[in-house]
Design an enzyme around this catalytic site. Structure first.
Site, mmCIF file in Angstrom:
data_model
loop_
_atom_site.group_PDB
_atom_site.id
_atom_site.type_symbol
_atom_site.label_atom_id
_atom_site.label_comp_id
_atom_site.label_asym_id
_atom_site.label_seq_id
_atom_site.Cartn_x
_atom_site.Cartn_y
_atom_site.Cartn_z
ATOM 1 N N GLY A 130 35.852 22.899 60.686
ATOM 2 C CA GLY A 130 35.763 24.342 60.965
ATOM 3 C C GLY A 130 36.417 25.157 59.873
ATOM 4 O O GLY A 130 35.907 26.206 59.458
ATOM 5 N N TYR A 173 35.295 12.411 76.191
ATOM 6 C CA TYR A 173 34.817 13.107 74.984
ATOM 7 C C TYR A 173 33.287 13.150 74.992
ATOM 8 O O TYR A 173 32.682 14.204 74.781
ATOM 9 C CB TYR A 173 35.318 12.359 73.738
ATOM 10 C CG TYR A 173 34.844 12.936 72.428
ATOM 11 C CD1 TYR A 173 35.448 14.062 71.869
ATOM 12 C CD2 TYR A 173 33.789 12.352 71.719
ATOM 13 C CE1 TYR A 173 35.012 14.592 70.657
ATOM 14 C CE2 TYR A 173 33.351 12.869 70.510
ATOM 15 C CZ TYR A 173 33.965 13.989 69.982
ATOM 16 O OH TYR A 173 33.526 14.518 68.782
ATOM 17 N N SER A 215 28.149 16.022 69.255
ATOM 18 C CA SER A 215 28.379 14.696 68.652
ATOM 19 C C SER A 215 27.254 13.741 69.024
ATOM 20 O O SER A 215 26.516 13.976 69.989
ATOM 21 C CB SER A 215 29.707 14.144 69.163
ATOM 22 O OG SER A 215 29.928 12.846 68.670
ATOM 23 N N GLY A 263 40.268 20.956 59.910
ATOM 24 C CA GLY A 263 39.070 20.123 59.907
ATOM 25 C C GLY A 263 37.825 20.776 59.342
ATOM 26 O O GLY A 263 37.888 21.617 58.437
ATOM 27 N N GLY A 315 38.144 26.852 66.271
ATOM 28 C CA GLY A 315 38.706 25.658 65.634
ATOM 29 C C GLY A 315 38.560 25.709 64.131
ATOM 30 O O GLY A 315 38.182 24.719 63.499
HETATM 31 N N1 LIG Z 1 35.494 14.484 62.883
HETATM 32 C C1 LIG Z 1 34.316 13.928 63.157
HETATM 33 O O1 LIG Z 1 33.931 12.922 62.553
HETATM 34 C C2 LIG Z 1 33.400 14.559 64.179
HETATM 35 C C3 LIG Z 1 32.200 13.888 64.509
HETATM 36 C C4 LIG Z 1 31.359 14.479 65.441
HETATM 37 C C5 LIG Z 1 31.686 15.715 65.985
HETATM 38 N N2 LIG Z 1 32.840 16.337 65.635
HETATM 39 C C6 LIG Z 1 33.159 17.630 66.248
HETATM 40 O O2 LIG Z 1 33.491 18.551 65.225
HETATM 41 C C7 LIG Z 1 34.340 19.565 65.770
HETATM 42 C C8 LIG Z 1 35.524 19.794 64.848
HETATM 43 O O3 LIG Z 1 36.286 18.606 64.796
HETATM 44 P P1 LIG Z 1 37.226 18.184 63.569
HETATM 45 O O4 LIG Z 1 36.911 16.777 63.296
HETATM 46 O O5 LIG Z 1 37.163 19.197 62.509
HETATM 47 O O6 LIG Z 1 38.645 18.203 64.322
HETATM 48 P P2 LIG Z 1 40.108 18.725 63.932
HETATM 49 O O7 LIG Z 1 40.356 18.644 62.465
HETATM 50 O O8 LIG Z 1 41.003 17.977 64.834
HETATM 51 O O9 LIG Z 1 40.054 20.276 64.311
HETATM 52 C C9 LIG Z 1 39.917 20.684 65.635
HETATM 53 C C10 LIG Z 1 40.040 22.184 65.730
HETATM 54 O O10 LIG Z 1 39.925 22.546 67.135
HETATM 55 C C11 LIG Z 1 41.047 23.299 67.497
HETATM 56 N N3 LIG Z 1 41.501 23.047 68.871
HETATM 57 C C12 LIG Z 1 41.772 21.866 69.455
HETATM 58 N N4 LIG Z 1 42.232 22.055 70.699
HETATM 59 C C13 LIG Z 1 42.258 23.383 70.912
HETATM 60 C C14 LIG Z 1 42.650 24.211 71.994
HETATM 61 N N5 LIG Z 1 43.134 23.715 73.139
HETATM 62 N N6 LIG Z 1 42.559 25.533 71.857
HETATM 63 C C15 LIG Z 1 42.110 26.079 70.706
HETATM 64 N N7 LIG Z 1 41.715 25.362 69.649
HETATM 65 C C16 LIG Z 1 41.801 24.023 69.741
HETATM 66 C C17 LIG Z 1 42.156 22.907 66.534
HETATM 67 O O11 LIG Z 1 43.079 23.967 66.491
HETATM 68 P P3 LIG Z 1 44.564 23.778 65.921
HETATM 69 O O12 LIG Z 1 44.411 23.965 64.440
HETATM 70 O O13 LIG Z 1 45.286 24.891 66.594
HETATM 71 O O14 LIG Z 1 45.002 22.399 66.304
HETATM 72 C C18 LIG Z 1 41.377 22.705 65.242
HETATM 73 O O15 LIG Z 1 41.221 23.923 64.570
HETATM 74 C C19 LIG Z 1 34.744 19.084 67.167
HETATM 75 O O16 LIG Z 1 33.968 19.756 68.142
HETATM 76 C C20 LIG Z 1 34.378 17.600 67.144
HETATM 77 O O17 LIG Z 1 34.091 17.090 68.423
HETATM 78 C C21 LIG Z 1 33.712 15.791 64.736
#
Ligand SMILES: NC(=O)c1ccc[n+]([C@@H]2O[C@H](COP(=O)([O-])OP(=O)(O)OC[C@H]3O[C@@H](n4cnc5c(N)ncnc54)[C@H](OP(=O)(O)O)[C@@H]3O)[C@@H](O)[C@H]2O)c1
Length: 275
Positions: free
Chosen positions: A18, A167, A144, A16, A12
């Site tokens: 990542g 989730y 999370s 985001g 990922g």
């Molecule tokens: N945002 C927050 O506040 C928050 C808080 C707590 C925990 N987290 C955790 O942090 C992590 C990153 O989240 P983020 O907020 O950065 O989210 P994000 O911007 O939505 O990015 C998600 C990433 O996961 C990839 N992904 C999603 N579905 C996929 C699939 N089926 N196969 C392969 N790749 C897939 C996406 O790939 P594509 O680019 O191809 O879509 C993207 O690169 C997650 O595990 C989330 O649960 C986030």
């Protein structure tokens, strides 16, 4: 930990937090294995990294809602790399993204459980020989604070489904796996920790959920990098962090019987032999 010449896989990383972490690790001199589904966004990131002139970046596409694709990703990484120093299991879908309704993965598993937990479980298990051969090495599971206990009679949530519950159970499963694997890997030189990076970072999943972001990818990224390469994390394993601070997870994470049930179920669902 000095990252020059180290190889890091971060799932990922085309979006985001990542994406931010991949850029930071490359700037520290790491050879970054970018993962996502979008070739164009991966190319933009790889070009940015190359322009900066620090580490290397290679894109590995895989849809983590398919166990076959997940397996292929691990096999390709193993075939193309002699070492793997850090594996960051970060890819995920939120409680509302792409939609809140119950959906199934390519393998017929509840989608959030499949993408957020099961694919990371399978990748870690398949990459373990490479990580062990590269020890000291680290696994970081991006989980999370949102955690919901698993009901082992209905892990696929055929009853009482909500996106939030799906989730949160997937995120607790990541933490249970972290503690379970840390015990298994004691003395191997491979550590495994989990974290809540930051609350409501300004990322796609948060925006898709209609939530106003209250923190940045820089804040969450710092917490992920701390577990990935922080000197003070050397030898520490089986921990859950809220940002930069250790925290107790949901009580089910410390229930050995529940962890054993999750391990057996995960092996069965991913087609791995029983431990
Ligand atoms: N945002 C927050 O506040 C928050 C808080 C707590 C925990 N987290 C955790 O942090 C992590 C990153 O989240 P983020 O907020 O950065 O989210 P994000 O911007 O939505 O990015 C998600 C990433 O996961 C990839 N992904 C999603 N579905 C996929 C699939 N089926 N196969 C392969 N790749 C897939 C996406 O790939 P594509 O680019 O191809 O879509 C993207 O690169 C997650 O595990 C989330 O649960 C986030």
């Amino acid at each position: 930990m000095k990252m020059t010449g180290k190889t890091v896989l971060i799932t990922g990383s085309t979006d985001g937090v990542g994406r931010h972490v991949a850029g930071k690790l490359a700037a520290e001199g790491a050879n970054v294995l970018i993962h996502g589904r979008d070739e164009a966004r991966a190319k933009t990131l790889a070009d940015e990294i190359r322009r900066e002139g620090h580490g290397e970046a290679t894109f590995y596409p895989a849809d983590l809602s398919s166990l076959a694709d997940t397996r292929k990703l691990a096999e390709t990484v193993i075939a193309e790399h002699k070492r793997l120093d850090v594996f960051i299991s970060n890819a995920g879908i939120g409680s509302m993204s792409p939609k809140a309704e119950r959906q199934l993965s390519a393998d017929g598993h509840e989608l959030r459980f499949a993408v957020n937990y099961l694919s990371g479980f399978l990748l870690a298990r398949l990459l373990l020989p490479l990580l062990k051969a590269s020890a000291p090495s680290r696994i970081v599971n991006v989980a999370s604070l949102g955690q919901h206990p698993l009901d082992f009679d209905d892990v696929m949530l055929t009853r009482g489904y909500t996106g939030t519950r799906a989730y949160a159970q997937s995120k607790l499963a990541q933490i249970m796996f972290t503690i379970d694997l840390a015990q298994e890997l004691a003395g191997s030189g491979v550590t495994v920790n989990a974290l809540h990076p930051a609350t409501y970072m300004n990322t796609t999943m948060v925006r898709e959920g209609g939530i106003t972001p209250i923190s940045t990818v820089e804040q969450g990224g710092e917490a992920i990098l701390h577990l990935a390469d922080g000197d003070d994390m050397a030898g520490k394993s089986g921990l859950f962090f809220n940002g930069m601070q250790p925290l107790k997870a949901n009580a089910q994470a410390y229930d050995g019987t529940a962890r054993q049930r999750l391990r057996a179920l995960s092996r069965k669902l991913t087609g791995l032999p029983a431990a």
